[in-house]
Design a protein around this motif. Structure first.
Motif, PDB file in Angstrom:
ATOM      1  N   GLU A  62       0.829  -1.207   0.000  1.00 49.58           N
ATOM      2  CA  GLU A  62       0.000   0.000   0.000  1.00 49.58           C
ATOM      3  C   GLU A  62       0.863   1.256   0.000  1.00 49.58           C
ATOM      4  O   GLU A  62       0.564   2.223  -0.714  1.00 49.58           O
ATOM      5  CB  GLU A  62      -0.916   0.007   1.217  1.00 49.58           C
ATOM      6  N   MET A  63       1.939   1.244   0.786  1.00 53.12           N
ATOM      7  CA  MET A  63       2.801   2.426   0.843  1.00 53.12           C
ATOM      8  C   MET A  63       3.409   2.727  -0.523  1.00 53.12           C
ATOM      9  O   MET A  63       3.497   3.886  -0.941  1.00 53.12           O
ATOM     10  CB  MET A  63       3.902   2.208   1.876  1.00 53.12           C
ATOM     11  N   LEU A  64       3.804   1.694  -1.243  1.00 52.80           N
ATOM     12  CA  LEU A  64       4.354   1.887  -2.587  1.00 52.80           C
ATOM     13  C   LEU A  64       3.254   2.270  -3.581  1.00 52.80           C
ATOM     14  O   LEU A  64       3.445   3.140  -4.436  1.00 52.80           O
ATOM     15  CB  LEU A  64       5.054   0.613  -3.055  1.00 52.80           C
ATOM     16  N   ALA A  65       2.084   1.623  -3.458  1.00 57.40           N
ATOM     17  CA  ALA A  65       1.007   1.823  -4.428  1.00 57.40           C
ATOM     18  C   ALA A  65       0.381   3.213  -4.326  1.00 57.40           C
ATOM     19  O   ALA A  65      -0.150   3.728  -5.320  1.00 57.40           O
ATOM     20  CB  ALA A  65      -0.069   0.763  -4.231  1.00 57.40           C
ATOM     21  N   LYS A  73       7.188   6.501  -7.749  1.00 56.48           N
ATOM     22  CA  LYS A  73       8.076   7.242  -6.859  1.00 56.48           C
ATOM     23  C   LYS A  73       8.954   6.271  -6.075  1.00 56.48           C
ATOM     24  O   LYS A  73       8.462   5.291  -5.514  1.00 56.48           O
ATOM     25  CB  LYS A  73       7.282   8.100  -5.881  1.00 56.48           C
ATOM     26  N   LEU A  74      10.246   6.553  -6.026  1.00 54.97           N
ATOM     27  CA  LEU A  74      11.172   5.723  -5.267  1.00 54.97           C
ATOM     28  C   LEU A  74      10.938   5.927  -3.776  1.00 54.97           C
ATOM     29  O   LEU A  74      10.906   7.051  -3.284  1.00 54.97           O
ATOM     30  CB  LEU A  74      12.614   6.081  -5.621  1.00 54.97           C
ATOM     31  N   VAL A  75      10.760   4.826  -3.054  1.00 56.46           N
ATOM     32  CA  VAL A  75      10.611   4.859  -1.599  1.00 56.46           C
ATOM     33  C   VAL A  75      11.842   4.198  -1.000  1.00 56.46           C
ATOM     34  O   VAL A  75      12.146   3.039  -1.306  1.00 56.46           O
ATOM     35  CB  VAL A  75       9.340   4.122  -1.144  1.00 56.46           C
ATOM     36  N   THR A 102      13.428  -2.892  -7.746  1.00 59.91           N
ATOM     37  CA  THR A 102      14.496  -2.515  -6.814  1.00 59.91           C
ATOM     38  C   THR A 102      15.461  -1.554  -7.476  1.00 59.91           C
ATOM     39  O   THR A 102      15.891  -1.778  -8.606  1.00 59.91           O
ATOM     40  CB  THR A 102      15.293  -3.761  -6.357  1.00 59.91           C
ATOM     41  N   ARG A 103      15.754  -0.474  -6.790  1.00 55.71           N
ATOM     42  CA  ARG A 103      16.853   0.405  -7.184  1.00 55.71           C
ATOM     43  C   ARG A 103      17.966   0.148  -6.169  1.00 55.71           C
ATOM     44  O   ARG A 103      17.896   0.611  -5.038  1.00 55.71           O
ATOM     45  CB  ARG A 103      16.419   1.875  -7.152  1.00 55.71           C
ATOM     46  N   TYR A 128      12.757   1.058  -3.326  1.00 58.48           N
ATOM     47  CA  TYR A 128      11.828   0.291  -4.142  1.00 58.48           C
ATOM     48  C   TYR A 128      10.737   1.191  -4.717  1.00 58.48           C
ATOM     49  O   TYR A 128      10.464   2.270  -4.198  1.00 58.48           O
ATOM     50  CB  TYR A 128      11.158  -0.799  -3.287  1.00 58.48           C
ATOM     51  N   LEU A 129      10.098   0.707  -5.788  1.00 53.46           N
ATOM     52  CA  LEU A 129       8.947   1.404  -6.364  1.00 53.46           C
ATOM     53  C   LEU A 129       8.090   0.441  -7.138  1.00 53.46           C
ATOM     54  O   LEU A 129       8.526  -0.673  -7.481  1.00 53.46           O
ATOM     55  CB  LEU A 129       9.378   2.568  -7.255  1.00 53.46           C
ATOM     56  N   VAL A 130       6.848   0.851  -7.388  1.00 55.29           N
ATOM     57  CA  VAL A 130       5.943   0.097  -8.263  1.00 55.29           C
ATOM     58  C   VAL A 130       5.409   1.060  -9.310  1.00 55.29           C
ATOM     59  O   VAL A 130       5.425   2.295  -9.124  1.00 55.29           O
ATOM     60  CB  VAL A 130       4.755  -0.527  -7.484  1.00 55.29           C
ATOM     61  N   TYR A 131       4.958   0.505 -10.425  1.00 55.32           N
ATOM     62  CA  TYR A 131       4.410   1.323 -11.497  1.00 55.32           C
ATOM     63  C   TYR A 131       2.924   1.057 -11.669  1.00 55.32           C
ATOM     64  O   TYR A 131       2.447  -0.071 -11.500  1.00 55.32           O
ATOM     65  CB  TYR A 131       5.127   1.027 -12.812  1.00 55.32           C
TER      66      TYR A 131
END
Length: 217
Positions: A158-161, A166-168, A207-208, A213-216
């Motif tokens: 949820e935090m990524l979505a 955006k890179l977290v 993964t960066r 991390y990020l999702v699209y």
């Protein structure tokens, strides 16, 4: 998601904090205005549940001081349901309010809503390719089938979505997924990301290396 619950009545504080943790939130607690303002100013919470009637600084004073430096979503807990009280709270920076005694289901719904709105996501369903987040039920499906995420796995997704593309950073994830009472292992994020990929696909979370991390969408 990490939240701060501010309530000076011990039994009610315990009930709210336990209910929030059962929903997968990381929860910090405060029982007076000074402690609440210190924690709210020091850490970046996803939301604050703030009682109006507090010893020392009351909830209105905490909110006024906090709004000088932070835009953290604030849901006021109040025993008074007068129109003037509601207008006062909203005009002074509260994002929402709920009147005591309240139902925990309604509290959860209002909390989810203020967090979504703060991230620019008003709709309760978030679509990321073949993955769907149902924020009302805190469920994630892949091609319409429940992925059976754990509470912490859901919170991470949820935090990524809520901020796709955006890179977290790992630090942000730790700070928002674990509360002040938890001792988290250094590799715990990696473990949860690995488990999520097994359930939602190896390419779902990007993964960066050395960054986060990020999702699209």
């Amino acid at each position: 998601m990490r939240i701060l619950v501010v309530e000076d009545e011990p039994q009610l504080l315990q009930v709210i904090a336990r209910a929030m943790r059962e929903q997968g939130y990381a929860v910090d607690e405060a029982t007076n205005g000074q402690d609440a303002l210190y924690k709210a100013s020091t850490w970046d919470y996803d939301a604050i549940l703030l009682d109006v009637m507090l010893p020392g600084l009351d909830g209105w004073a905490v909110l006024k001081e906090l709004r000088k430096t932070k835009k953290t979503p604030v849901l006021m807990l109040t025993a008074r349901d007068g129109i003037d009280d509601r207008v006062h709270g909203l005009d002074n920076g509260a994002d929402d309010y709920i009147v005591k005694p309240f139902d925990l289901k309604e509290l959860n719904a209002r909390l989810r809503a203020v967090i979504r709105r703060s991230k620019g996501q008003a709709h309760p369903i978030i679509q990321l390719g073949s993955v769907t987040l149902h924020t009302q039920s805190r469920m994630v499906t892949l091609n319409g089938v429940d992925a059976n995420l754990t509470a912490l796995e859901y919170s991470l997704v949820e935090m990524l979505a809520l901020q796709p593309g955006k890179l977290v950073t790992r630090t942000e994830l730790y700070e928002h997924l674990f509360d002040e009472s938890e001792d988290s292992m250094s590799n715990l994020i990696d473990v949860h990301v690995s488990n999520i990929r097994k359930k939602l696909g190896k390419d779902f979370i990007v993964t960066r290396r050395g960054q986060g991390y990020l999702v699209y969408a």
